[in-house]
Design a protein around this motif. Structure first.
Motif, PDB file in Angstrom:
ATOM      1  N   LEU A 232       0.836  -1.210   0.000  1.00  0.00           N
ATOM      2  CA  LEU A 232       0.000   0.000   0.000  1.00  0.00           C
ATOM      3  C   LEU A 232       0.868   1.256   0.000  1.00  0.00           C
ATOM      4  O   LEU A 232       0.631   2.200  -0.771  1.00  0.00           O
ATOM      5  N   ILE A 233       1.877   1.272   0.852  1.00  0.00           N
ATOM      6  CA  ILE A 233       2.741   2.453   0.972  1.00  0.00           C
ATOM      7  C   ILE A 233       3.490   2.718  -0.335  1.00  0.00           C
ATOM      8  O   ILE A 233       3.594   3.860  -0.798  1.00  0.00           O
ATOM      9  N   HIS A 237       2.349   6.279  -1.831  1.00  0.00           N
ATOM     10  CA  HIS A 237       2.986   7.227  -0.907  1.00  0.00           C
ATOM     11  C   HIS A 237       3.091   8.637  -1.476  1.00  0.00           C
ATOM     12  O   HIS A 237       3.254   9.598  -0.723  1.00  0.00           O
ATOM     13  N   HIS A 238       2.966   8.814  -2.796  1.00  0.00           N
ATOM     14  CA  HIS A 238       3.021  10.162  -3.369  1.00  0.00           C
ATOM     15  C   HIS A 238       1.633  10.681  -3.759  1.00  0.00           C
ATOM     16  O   HIS A 238       1.528  11.783  -4.304  1.00  0.00           O
ATOM     17  N   ASP A 239       0.596   9.914  -3.509  1.00  0.00           N
ATOM     18  CA  ASP A 239      -0.756  10.311  -3.917  1.00  0.00           C
ATOM     19  C   ASP A 239      -1.258  11.429  -3.007  1.00  0.00           C
ATOM     20  O   ASP A 239      -1.183  11.340  -1.778  1.00  0.00           O
ATOM     21  N   ARG A 245      -4.205   9.412   1.261  1.00  0.00           N
ATOM     22  CA  ARG A 245      -3.181   9.788   2.241  1.00  0.00           C
ATOM     23  C   ARG A 245      -3.518   9.197   3.619  1.00  0.00           C
ATOM     24  O   ARG A 245      -2.630   8.742   4.345  1.00  0.00           O
ATOM     25  N   GLU A 246      -4.801   9.209   3.952  1.00  0.00           N
ATOM     26  CA  GLU A 246      -5.218   8.656   5.242  1.00  0.00           C
ATOM     27  C   GLU A 246      -4.899   7.166   5.330  1.00  0.00           C
ATOM     28  O   GLU A 246      -4.444   6.675   6.373  1.00  0.00           O
ATOM     29  N   GLN A 247      -5.116   6.429   4.228  1.00  0.00           N
ATOM     30  CA  GLN A 247      -4.837   4.986   4.247  1.00  0.00           C
ATOM     31  C   GLN A 247      -3.337   4.715   4.324  1.00  0.00           C
ATOM     32  O   GLN A 247      -2.906   3.751   4.959  1.00  0.00           O
ATOM     33  N   ARG A 278       6.467  12.336   7.071  1.00  0.00           N
ATOM     34  CA  ARG A 278       5.686  12.440   5.838  1.00  0.00           C
ATOM     35  C   ARG A 278       4.410  13.253   6.037  1.00  0.00           C
ATOM     36  O   ARG A 278       3.993  14.004   5.158  1.00  0.00           O
ATOM     37  N   PHE A 279       3.774  13.118   7.223  1.00  0.00           N
ATOM     38  CA  PHE A 279       2.459  13.728   7.421  1.00  0.00           C
ATOM     39  C   PHE A 279       2.418  14.714   8.599  1.00  0.00           C
ATOM     40  O   PHE A 279       1.337  15.138   8.999  1.00  0.00           O
TER      41      PHE A 279
END
Length: 838
Positions: A232-233, A237-239, A245-247, A278-279
């Motif tokens: 998934l990452i 990861h750039h979306d 981003r939450e997932q 990242r977040f």
């Protein structure tokens, strides 16, 4: 058109031109928008009235645009009914829409039908009807797959609805406790849409990957779980899409948590760090919360690995960023946990450190949290606690601690295995497990020879589990055979004696623990109860008749009416008929029952199993005053003259009333004890006893076997005094009843009941302990031998089934027999017998 509903008539105003198609579309849109506005203002009933008016006025209009508007109105009506908590009417509205428009090939209408199906499935899920929910999603998926019009399948909205149906189906399968099918459904979604560029569909793929990872964690597959989060990452990861981003943030957090128990603390900290970097600047509440949890988890892991300065920095970061002063409860709770964690770490660094300020602040922020309050009380008295524990643990050396921890881990592993939300049994099998020790009961004060205890029986039929009479040690025996609480769907109890009810409370307790572990969105375990009148009176204090999450149906099994017997449908493929039993269980005089199971096989054939339960051959006799007649020795007298009152005659009446029971495939009678007078040739002197009153005994069982038509018999519940002769006794019984009254040979097989006995309901064979395969009774012979490495101070003898060739004289040495038996128990421990799921 609306004027047709008014009384009387009126002339058309010929000066006014008829409405054009555009006018009608505008009118329909106006009503639709009015309904939307009313709904947005929480005037749900008014909105429904407007949608009904729109449908009534325009439902017959052929215009495609108007038909779409009518369908949208019906969907919105369903939504409004949902807001009014009327789910049945909501589903009915969707069903009406689907039935009326499902054959229309217009792309816009196909899309609305799919929306109705999706909403219907969601509503069924909210009603806790996962099977119907899944069926609805399957309908949507099937329609999508078979649309002949490629244009429809390529519509973004239709593809999105299809993806959402797959995702929701996976979640519903999880609630049903079918994690393997759940994972397969997520994989289907991921493979179909992994290359789709649409943000909304990519978000469904991301969710499917996250849910797949979570489910793999539930299945205790941490490496696959972590690999899924990495997938998934890597993909997203750039979306920049917020939902995606939450997932990604969820995946990073879950990856770190999954790495922790594997002892991979450096990788765990790296996952948290990447999430934070990242977040960290993202102020979206859902993502910001994940950042806070990552900081908290990182701090805890750092403190566990003695990186105290870095841990304190992480806790301080949470405290400074997530104290909202009551505005956001979730953020405030993170802050409180960070304050408590900081206090604990300071105490580890210096047990005299003053942490009162941090603890008091934590309580002010999240005082309602039991965990916070408990930590406050514990750490406030930390100094005194440490001194007391030092004294207590002074004599608890490292060897004792290691031994204790090993035992605790082993016990925890056994419990975790028993509470897993899946079965280890082959769902295609149909089996009867004998899970009781061979004997009748254990005296309250046993001597050294009276330590064997009862248990019960378990029927596994087409994925459904039925417990019968869970007495002493049933759970232990069931777990040893590979059973789990997940496998238990029904509990049937024939009477109220302890050796038939002792582990009932344990079953309910374990069902409660199972439900506590299932987590949000997973189906709770509900067990249907079928209890005799005595058992119902005795056990009713263990459960609430309403609202108990563990209890499904509660059915009282009333004493048998021979002409109109009570029949209960246990499942689509199994039913239970109440049979008579003559047994005083102390709670009731005549409340005990026997059991007749009718089990449908996959080819449509049936198998019939009869359990006598504890019963005499005849009911006890009473005199004209209603008092029991008794012989001089205290044995209850029996009316042996009126044969119509016998147990076998009562069975025949019941079988005749329900039909098609000419032959019993498996008979499980309870012998009970044998009285002294049964060892002599029977006397028909009315002043002398003949039959055991409360059990079949030797005479009663012999007569019953002679009168009934059966193929196989497991003789169970022997008196303790019969321990050394039970096998010989059963062999003599088989020989005595192997010919009928006309001298014809009967094709029957008898075996003593024991924990080692496993019967194949489909083929009528038994598990052979020599070959570890199911063999017909004609090829088997029972022997007794000791169980290898049996626990306890006494040698534990069991019944084992060997092929007739091997069991014959000279066919097998004692050493070879020991090796066969040891091999059976080894395979049982490895879950490598043919009834286990491959």
């Amino acid at each position: 058109m609306a004027d047709h509903n008014h009384k009387g008539t009126r002339k058309r105003d010929r000066s006014k031109p008829p409405a054009t198609a555009v006018d009608l579309e505008d009118a329909a849109n106006t009503l639709f928008n009015k309904g939307v506005a009313l709904g947005n203002n929480d005037r749900h009933e008014d909105a429904i009235a407007v949608y009904d008016e729109l449908s009534e006025r325009f439902s017959q209009n052929p215009s495609p645009q108007i038909r779409v508007t009518v369908i949208r109105a019906m969907i919105n009506k369903g939504v409004e009914l949902g807001c009014l908590a009327k789910p049945d009417e909501e589903i009915s509205t969707y069903d009406d829409l689907i039935e009326r428009f499902s054959q229309d090939p217009t792309p816009e209408i196909c899309e609305q039908v799919a929306i109705a199906l999706l909403r219907k499935g969601i509503t069924l899920g909210e009603l806790d009807k996962p099977n119907e929910e899944i069926s609805t999603y399957d309908d949507l998926i099937e329609r999508f797959s078979q649309y002949p019009n490629t244009e429809i399948r390529e519509q973004v909205t239709m593809a999105l609805l299809f993806a959402m149906a797959l995702l929701n189906k996976g979640v519903a399968l999880g609630r049903l406790g079918k994690p393997d099918e759940e994972v397969s459904t997520y994989v289907n979604l991921i493979e179909r849409f992994s290359q789709d560029p649409t943000p909304e569909i990519r978000a469904q793929v991301a969710k499917a990957l996250l849910y797949k990872g979570i489910t793999l964690g539930v299945l205790d597959k941490p490496d696959e779980e972590i690999s899924t989060y990495d997938d998934l990452i890597e993909r997203f990861h750039h979306d920049a899409t917020p939902k995606i981003r939450e997932q990604v943030a969820n995946a990073l957090l879950n990856k770190g948590i999954a790495l922790g128990p594997l002892g991979r603390s450096d990788e765990e900290i790296s996952a948290y760090t990447y999430l934070i970097e990242r977040f960290g600047v993202d102020q979206t509440p859902e993502i910001h919360e994940k950042v806070g949890r990552a900081l908290l988890c990182k701090g805890i892991t750092l403190s566990q690995t003695a990186q105290r300065d870095a841990a304190l920095a992480a806790f301080n970061d949470v405290i400074s960023k997530f104290d909202t002063g009551g505005i956001n409860a979730k953020f405030d709770e993170l802050c409180a946990h960070a304050l408590v964690s900081k206090a604990k770490l300071l105490k580890e660094i210096d047990e005299h450190a003053n942490t009162e300020e941090f603890l008091s602040r934590a309580v002010r922020i999240a005082g309602e949290s039991p965990q916070i309050l408990s930590s406050y009380r514990l750490l406030s008295s930390h100094g005194r606690l440490v001194q007391r524990l030092e004294k207590i643990l002074a004599g608890f050396d490292s060897k004792n601690r290691d031994r204790f921890r090993t035992r605790m881990r082993e016990q925890e592993q056994r419990t975790n295995t028993f509470l897993e939300p899946s079965t280890s049994f082959d769902p295609e099998r149909s089996l009867l497990f004998v899970l009781r020790e061979w004997n009748s009961f254990t005296p309250i004060i046993p001597d050294t020879h009276e330590l064997d205890r009862g248990g019960g029986y378990f029927i596994w039929h087409r994925g459904m589990g039925i417990v019968i009479d869970p007495g002493y040690d049933f759970i232990e025996n069931f777990s040893r055979a590979g059973g789990r609480i997940h496998d238990i769907d029904c509990v049937v109890i024939t009477h109220a004696h302890d050796d038939h009810t002792a582990d009932f409370e344990s079953i309910l307790t374990l069902a409660h623990q199972y439900n506590a572990r299932t987590g949000k969105g997973r189906t709770k375990k509900k067990i249907d109860l079928f209890l005799s009148t005595g058992a119902n009176r005795k056990l009713s204090g263990f459960f609430q008749l309403r609202g108990d999450e563990r209890i499904g149906r509660l059915v009282v099994l009333n004493p048998c009416d021979r002409k109109h017997p009570q029949r209960v449908q246990l499942s689509e493929h199994s039913s239970l008929t109440v049979l008579p039993a003559y047994h005083d269980d102390v709670v009731t005089f005549d409340g005990s029952v026997g059991l007749g199971f009718e089990l449908e096989l996959q080819d449509g054939a049936f198998r019939r199993l009869v359990f006598t339960g504890d019963s005499g051959l005849y009911p006890k006799s009473v005199d004209e005053k209603g008092d029991l007649k008794k012989y001089a020795d205290g044995t209850t007298a029996l009316d042996i003259i009126d044969e119509s009152k016998s147990l076998y005659s009562a069975y025949q009446d019941v079988f005749a009333s329900i039909g098609s029971w000419e032959t019993i495939d498996l008979l499980v009678p309870h012998l009970g004890s044998i009285k002294n007078y049964e060892l002599d040739v029977p006397s028909y002197d009315p002043e002398k006893p003949l039959l055991y009153a409360n059990h079949l005994g030797l005479h009663g069982l012999s007569i019953l076997l002679d009168e009934l038509q059966f193929k196989t018999c497991i003789v169970s519940e022997f008196g303790e005094e019969l321990k050394d002769v039970r096998l010989k006794l059963v062999n003599m019984l088989e020989e005595a009843v192997s010919t009928d009254n006309q001298g014809n040979q009967r094709d029957i097989f008898l075996v003593p009941g024991d924990l080692t006995i496993l019967y194949d309901i489909v083929n009528g064979g038994f598990l052979c302990h020599e070959t570890c395969e199911f063999e017909p009774g004609s090829r088997l012979k029972a022997i007794e031998d000791s169980e290898p490495d049996s626990s306890g101070s006494k040698e534990c003898f069991r019944v084992f089934l060997f092929t007739t060739e091997t069991a014959s004289e000279g066919g097998c040495s004692a050493r070879e027999r020991f090796d066969y038996i040891q091999g059976y128990f080894d395979r049982l421990a490895r879950r490598d017998l043919p009834y286990f799921k491959k």
